[in-house]
Enzyme design. Structure first.
Site, short mmCIF file in Angstrom:
data_model
loop_
_atom_site.label_atom_id
_atom_site.label_comp_id
_atom_site.label_asym_id
_atom_site.label_seq_id
_atom_site.Cartn_x
_atom_site.Cartn_y
_atom_site.Cartn_z
N THR A 34 32.23 52.64 47.80
CA THR A 34 33.67 52.69 47.53
C THR A 34 33.94 52.92 46.06
O THR A 34 33.24 52.41 45.18
CB THR A 34 34.38 51.41 47.99
OG1 THR A 34 34.17 50.35 47.04
CG2 THR A 34 33.89 50.97 49.36
N ASP A 57 40.59 50.13 46.76
CA ASP A 57 40.96 49.13 45.77
C ASP A 57 40.75 47.80 46.47
O ASP A 57 41.47 47.47 47.43
CB ASP A 57 42.42 49.31 45.35
CG ASP A 57 42.90 48.24 44.37
OD1 ASP A 57 42.18 47.23 44.18
OD2 ASP A 57 43.99 48.41 43.81
N ASN A 84 30.12 44.33 44.84
CA ASN A 84 29.78 44.61 43.45
C ASN A 84 31.00 44.85 42.57
O ASN A 84 30.97 44.59 41.37
CB ASN A 84 28.86 45.84 43.38
CG ASN A 84 28.69 46.37 41.98
OD1 ASN A 84 28.04 45.75 41.14
ND2 ASN A 84 29.30 47.52 41.70
N SER A 135 27.03 38.15 41.46
CA SER A 135 27.57 37.11 40.59
C SER A 135 27.17 37.46 39.16
O SER A 135 27.25 38.62 38.75
CB SER A 135 27.01 35.75 41.02
OG SER A 135 27.47 34.72 40.18
N TYR A 149 36.07 34.75 33.14
CA TYR A 149 35.17 35.60 33.92
C TYR A 149 34.11 34.73 34.62
O TYR A 149 33.83 34.92 35.81
CB TYR A 149 34.49 36.62 33.01
CG TYR A 149 33.38 37.39 33.68
CD1 TYR A 149 33.67 38.37 34.62
CD2 TYR A 149 32.04 37.15 33.37
CE1 TYR A 149 32.65 39.08 35.24
CE2 TYR A 149 31.02 37.85 33.98
CZ TYR A 149 31.33 38.81 34.92
OH TYR A 149 30.32 39.51 35.53
N LYS A 153 32.98 33.98 38.69
CA LYS A 153 31.63 34.05 39.24
C LYS A 153 31.16 32.70 39.76
O LYS A 153 30.37 32.63 40.71
CB LYS A 153 30.67 34.61 38.18
CG LYS A 153 30.98 36.05 37.79
CD LYS A 153 31.00 36.98 39.01
CE LYS A 153 31.21 38.43 38.64
NZ LYS A 153 31.19 39.33 39.81
N THR A 184 24.10 48.54 31.26
CA THR A 184 25.06 49.34 32.00
C THR A 184 26.31 49.53 31.14
O THR A 184 26.32 49.20 29.96
CB THR A 184 25.45 48.64 33.32
OG1 THR A 184 26.21 47.46 33.01
CG2 THR A 184 24.23 48.26 34.13
#
Length: 282
Positions: A34, A57, A84, A135, A149, A153, A184
């Site tokens: 997605t 979304d 993810n 996570s 944040y 998680k 990343t």
């Protein structure tokens, strides 16, 4: 690998989601990935007959249900769900506005729940499946600058642990994957939001983390391609773990936390154990 699987992976436009998608396809599996926009671009990039890229979304529950339905219609089953999609929020807890906090929870927690509720009925029906929730090391140990944040998680950790217990009798396994710092786009503006509010009193803690995040970007120790291979192995494991911390940095930080926790328990043991009613026998 034997027994090809069909994956449903959210947030595959870049980073870890894209790496897992490529690894699953290379392993002979099928993938419904997605993205929030431009599915044709990624489909053309992958150019694979077993890849289906759909718009989603994750904060839109109806879209999640429709995407899951399309996956079943295309491939007949969803064997592995990888939650993810999400993003980071960097700033002190006090600095984060109510709107910034809500948006982060909407994507990282409520979005995960939307997709999970959309997919689980198909897994329950077949009495088979894997739910893999991305996570973070921030979901195992609180870090300055990552409080909100990390809280998203920590929520993912709690949800995953509960689902692992609830789903096991139904043949479905749930695992929380806790990556450390991987190389990343996570620290880029495309995946990381910094609070608009900056309070000078946090310069020695959160300010240091802001500087570190800029300095370490694209120099993180973790290899996302190796992370993807670990997730492939996880998805094909007969008895997957409930937790899979990935990266030496994650292991070290979690070990430090548990050591300090045990020390605090020892120091406060009389207080901890002295709160039961007097008529309770031990």
């Amino acid at each position: 690998m034997s027994n090809p699987k069909t994956w449903f992976i959210t947030g595959v436009s870049r980073g870890i989601g894209l790496e897992i998608t490529k690894a699953a396809l290379a392993a002979g599996d099928k993938v419904v990935g997605t993205v929030r926009s431009n599915p044709e671009r990624l489909a053309a990039q992958l150019n694979h007959p077993h890849a289906s890229i759909v718009v989603l979304d994750v904060t839109d529950e109806r879209q999640a249900q429709e995407a899951a339905r399309q996956a079943i219609e295309r491939f007949g089953s969803i064997d592995v769900l990888v939650n993810n999609a999400g993003y980071g929020l960097l700033g002190a807890v006090e600095e984060a506005t109510n709107e910034e906090v809500k948006r982060n929870f909407d994507a990282n927690v409520f979005g995960l729940l939307n997709v999970t509720r959309a997919v689980l009925p198909y897994m329950r029906e077949r009495r088979s499946g894997r739910v893999i929730n991305l996570s973070s090391v921030g979901g195992l140990s609180g870090l300055a600058g990552w409080g909100v944040y990390g809280a998203t998680k920590f929520a993912v950790e709690g949800l995953t642990e509960a689902m692992a217990t609830e789903l096991a009798p139904l043949g479905v396994f749930a695992t929380a994957v806790e990556p450390g710092f991987f190389r990343t786009e996570f620290l880029d503006t495309s995946s990381l939001v910094r609070t608009g509010n900056v309070i000078a009193d946090y310069a020695e803690t959160v300010g240091e983390m802001r500087g570190y995040a800029t300095l370490v970007n694209k120099k993180q120790p973790g290899d996302p391609a190796k992370l993807a291979q670990a997730v492939i192995r996880l998805a094909h494991a007969e008895k997957p773990p409930v937790h899979l911390p990935l990266g030496n940095d994650t292991l070290a930080m979690y070990g430090d936390k548990t050591t300090k926790f045990q020390q605090e328990i020892a120091q406060w043991h009389d207080v901890i154990t002295g709160t039961d009613h007097d008529d309770v026998k031990h």
